[in-house]
Scaffold this motif. Structure first.
Motif, PDB file in Angstrom:
ATOM      1  N   ILE A 171     -45.166  18.646  15.071  1.00 28.17           N
ATOM      2  CA  ILE A 171     -44.155  17.936  14.419  1.00 28.17           C
ATOM      3  C   ILE A 171     -43.045  18.618  14.874  1.00 28.17           C
ATOM      4  N   PRO A 172     -43.177  20.087  14.311  1.00 31.44           N
ATOM      5  CA  PRO A 172     -41.347  20.176  14.186  1.00 31.44           C
ATOM      6  C   PRO A 172     -40.626  19.881  15.524  1.00 31.44           C
ATOM      7  N   PRO A 173     -41.302  20.651  16.699  1.00 30.83           N
ATOM      8  CA  PRO A 173     -40.585  20.459  17.709  1.00 30.83           C
ATOM      9  C   PRO A 173     -40.284  19.356  18.447  1.00 30.83           C
ATOM     10  N   LEU A 174     -40.946  17.899  17.564  1.00 30.86           N
ATOM     11  CA  LEU A 174     -40.673  16.576  18.328  1.00 30.86           C
ATOM     12  C   LEU A 174     -39.090  16.202  17.773  1.00 30.86           C
ATOM     13  N   PHE A 175     -39.328  16.851  16.053  1.00 25.07           N
ATOM     14  CA  PHE A 175     -38.275  16.588  15.421  1.00 25.07           C
ATOM     15  C   PHE A 175     -37.112  17.752  15.100  1.00 25.07           C
ATOM     16  N   VAL A 176     -36.443  17.531  16.412  1.00 27.88           N
ATOM     17  CA  VAL A 176     -35.773  18.504  16.687  1.00 27.88           C
ATOM     18  C   VAL A 176     -34.087  17.158  17.129  1.00 27.88           C
ATOM     19  N   LYS A 177     -32.270  17.523  16.458  1.00 28.41           N
ATOM     20  CA  LYS A 177     -31.290  16.465  16.673  1.00 28.41           C
ATOM     21  C   LYS A 177     -31.585  16.154  17.820  1.00 28.41           C
ATOM     22  N   ASP A 178     -31.008  17.775  18.360  1.00 29.06           N
ATOM     23  CA  ASP A 178     -30.654  17.896  20.127  1.00 29.06           C
ATOM     24  C   ASP A 178     -31.993  17.605  21.433  1.00 29.06           C
ATOM     25  N   LEU A 179     -31.481  15.645  20.910  1.00 30.12           N
ATOM     26  CA  LEU A 179     -32.579  15.428  22.272  1.00 30.12           C
ATOM     27  C   LEU A 179     -32.650  16.356  23.735  1.00 30.12           C
ATOM     28  N   ALA A 180     -32.240  17.170  24.096  1.00 31.25           N
ATOM     29  CA  ALA A 180     -32.435  18.372  25.018  1.00 31.25           C
ATOM     30  C   ALA A 180     -33.646  19.133  25.043  1.00 31.25           C
TER      31      ALA A 180
END
Length: 91
Positions: free
Chosen positions: A61-70
């Protein structure tokens, strides 16, 4: 997308994450009392991981909810999270 900017395919990973969270937790990740609070939670990516969530799910979950798309976890790495995916063998 919430910011009204154009998006790239990694936005779909965020959608995958929302769906996974809903399936695993039984509720949406950014749920709040009011629409405004929910919108704020989405904009700030504020969500809580349930304490009883399995480690593989918590690793997803957390690594997919990262604001910076890159910086968001690529889809090809999702299947490599230990214990998250199962393999089927032919009988």
């Amino acid at each position: 997308m919430v910011h009204g900017q154009s998006h790239i395919k990694t936005v779909d990973l965020s959608n995958l994450c929302v769906l996974a969270y809903e399936l695993l937790c039984g509720k949406v990740p950014f749920l709040a009392t009011t629409y405004e609070e929910s919108y704020y939670n989405i904009m700030k990516l504020q969500f809580k991981m349930p304490p009883d969530m399995t480690k593989p799910a918590a690793d997803l979950i957390p690594p997919l909810f990262v604001k910076d798309l890159a910086s968001r976890m690529p889809l090809k790495h999702v299947a490599s999270i230990p214990g998250l995916c199962c393999t089927c063998t032919k009988s």
